[in-house]
Design an enzyme around this catalytic site. Structure first.
Site, PDB file in Angstrom:
ATOM      1  N   LYS A  13       0.820  -1.210   0.000  1.00 42.92           N
ATOM      2  CA  LYS A  13       0.000   0.000   0.000  1.00 42.92           C
ATOM      3  C   LYS A  13       0.860   1.269   0.000  1.00 42.92           C
ATOM      4  CE  LYS A  13      -2.277   0.744   3.798  1.00 42.92           C
ATOM      5  NZ  LYS A  13      -1.781   1.966   4.440  1.00 42.92           N
ATOM      6  N   ARG A  88      -8.851   5.278  10.950  1.00 39.30           N
ATOM      7  CA  ARG A  88      -8.772   3.898  11.450  1.00 39.30           C
ATOM      8  C   ARG A  88     -10.064   3.473  12.139  1.00 39.30           C
ATOM      9  NH1 ARG A  88      -3.360   2.088  11.556  1.00 39.30           N
ATOM     10  NH2 ARG A  88      -1.889   3.790  11.344  1.00 39.30           N
ATOM     11  N   ARG A 127       9.817 -12.609   0.727  1.00 40.88           N
ATOM     12  CA  ARG A 127      10.226 -11.230   1.020  1.00 40.88           C
ATOM     13  C   ARG A 127      11.644 -11.206   1.581  1.00 40.88           C
ATOM     14  NH1 ARG A 127       6.146  -7.281   3.987  1.00 40.88           N
ATOM     15  NH2 ARG A 127       6.580  -8.487   5.853  1.00 40.88           N
ATOM     16  N   ARG A 159      13.322 -11.191   7.541  1.00 44.12           N
ATOM     17  CA  ARG A 159      13.154 -10.636   8.887  1.00 44.12           C
ATOM     18  C   ARG A 159      12.572 -11.687   9.827  1.00 44.12           C
ATOM     19  NH1 ARG A 159      10.154  -5.006   7.815  1.00 44.12           N
ATOM     20  NH2 ARG A 159       8.480  -6.493   7.724  1.00 44.12           N
ATOM     21  N   ARG A 170      -1.644 -10.279  11.966  1.00 46.62           N
ATOM     22  CA  ARG A 170      -1.755  -8.914  11.439  1.00 46.62           C
ATOM     23  C   ARG A 170      -2.899  -8.798  10.442  1.00 46.62           C
ATOM     24  NH1 ARG A 170       4.010  -8.063   9.496  1.00 46.62           N
ATOM     25  NH2 ARG A 170       5.195  -7.842  11.398  1.00 46.62           N
TER      26      ARG A 170
END
Ligand SMILES: [Zn+2]
Length: 224
Positions: A13, A88, A127, A159, A170
């Site tokens: 995004k 939000r 990733r 990561r 998430r």
């Protein structure tokens, strides 16, 4: 055009928002960046943010809206802005509507970048993050110059929080948080779903279509 961008974390995004900034000629407004800027400037508003943030408290919506009011009044944002990471909550969305209305504006479109959970899980497996500069790559959609080296020469690593469990959590949080907002804007007929699966360029092309930005190739096709 005042545009709100939604998308699950890790769906690209932020990158798309930056691209739209260039395409639309309107700035991206992110509460985090703006609050940091005010604090760095030491403005009156920045000092108020400090009072809350130094105590680990949430900055009240009223102060955030004051920040938006100032930002949207600046010359580069007079014709529109891209809202990334805000609102939000539904009360924030209502407050943003009121704020825009005061300036004779309104939310014109809500683009929701959609990527399914299985795709998100597959995506993080590919990733890679640069140890040196923090640049994020995707081995398929945004490949680095070599599989283990960044363009800066740094080493690319996975990561530690790029795990299926973290991504799932998430993602579920995002859906739960965003559902009431999509419902709020959906009732106003403003939501456009954008398929977020594909390369960065493919997703940008879909966003352009939804926003009504027709590229030169599309224009020539309609002429011909
Ligand atoms: Zn790097």
């Amino acid at each position: 055009m005042d545009l709100i961008l939604f998308g699950p974390p890790g769906a690209g995004k932020g990158t798309q928002a930056k691209r739209l900034t260039e395409l639309l000629g309107t700035p991206q407004v992110s509460t985090g960046d703006m609050m940091r800027a005010e604090r760095a400037k030491g403005s009156e508003l920045g000092r108020k943010f400090d009072e809350f943030m130094s105590k680990g408290l949430l900055v009240p919506d009223a102060l955030v809206l004051e920040l938006f009011k100032q930002r949207l009044d600046q010359p580069d944002a007079k014709n529109g802005a891209i809202f990334d990471g805000y609102p939000r909550t539904v009360p924030q969305a209502e407050a943003l509507d009121r704020l825009l209305a005061e300036a004779g504006r309104k939310v014109d479109l809500v683009a929701s970048i959609e990527v399914g959970l299985p795709e998100m899980i597959e995506r993080i497996a590919l990733r890679r993050t640069c140890e040196a500069c923090g640049q994020i790559y995707h081995l398929r959609y945004n490949p680095p110059p070599s599989p283990d080296r960044c363009s800066c020469g740094g080493k690319l690593v996975q990561r530690p929080d790029d795990t299926e469990e973290v991504v799932r959590k998430r993602y579920e949080e995002y859906l739960a948080k965003t559902a009431p907002l999509l419902d709020y804007y959906g009732k106003k007929g403003l939501v456009r779903a954008v398929d977020g699966v594909g390369s960065l360029d493919e997703v940008t092309a879909r966003l352009k279509q939804v926003i009504g930005l027709t590229g030169p190739e599309v224009a020539s096709r309609t002429k011909g």
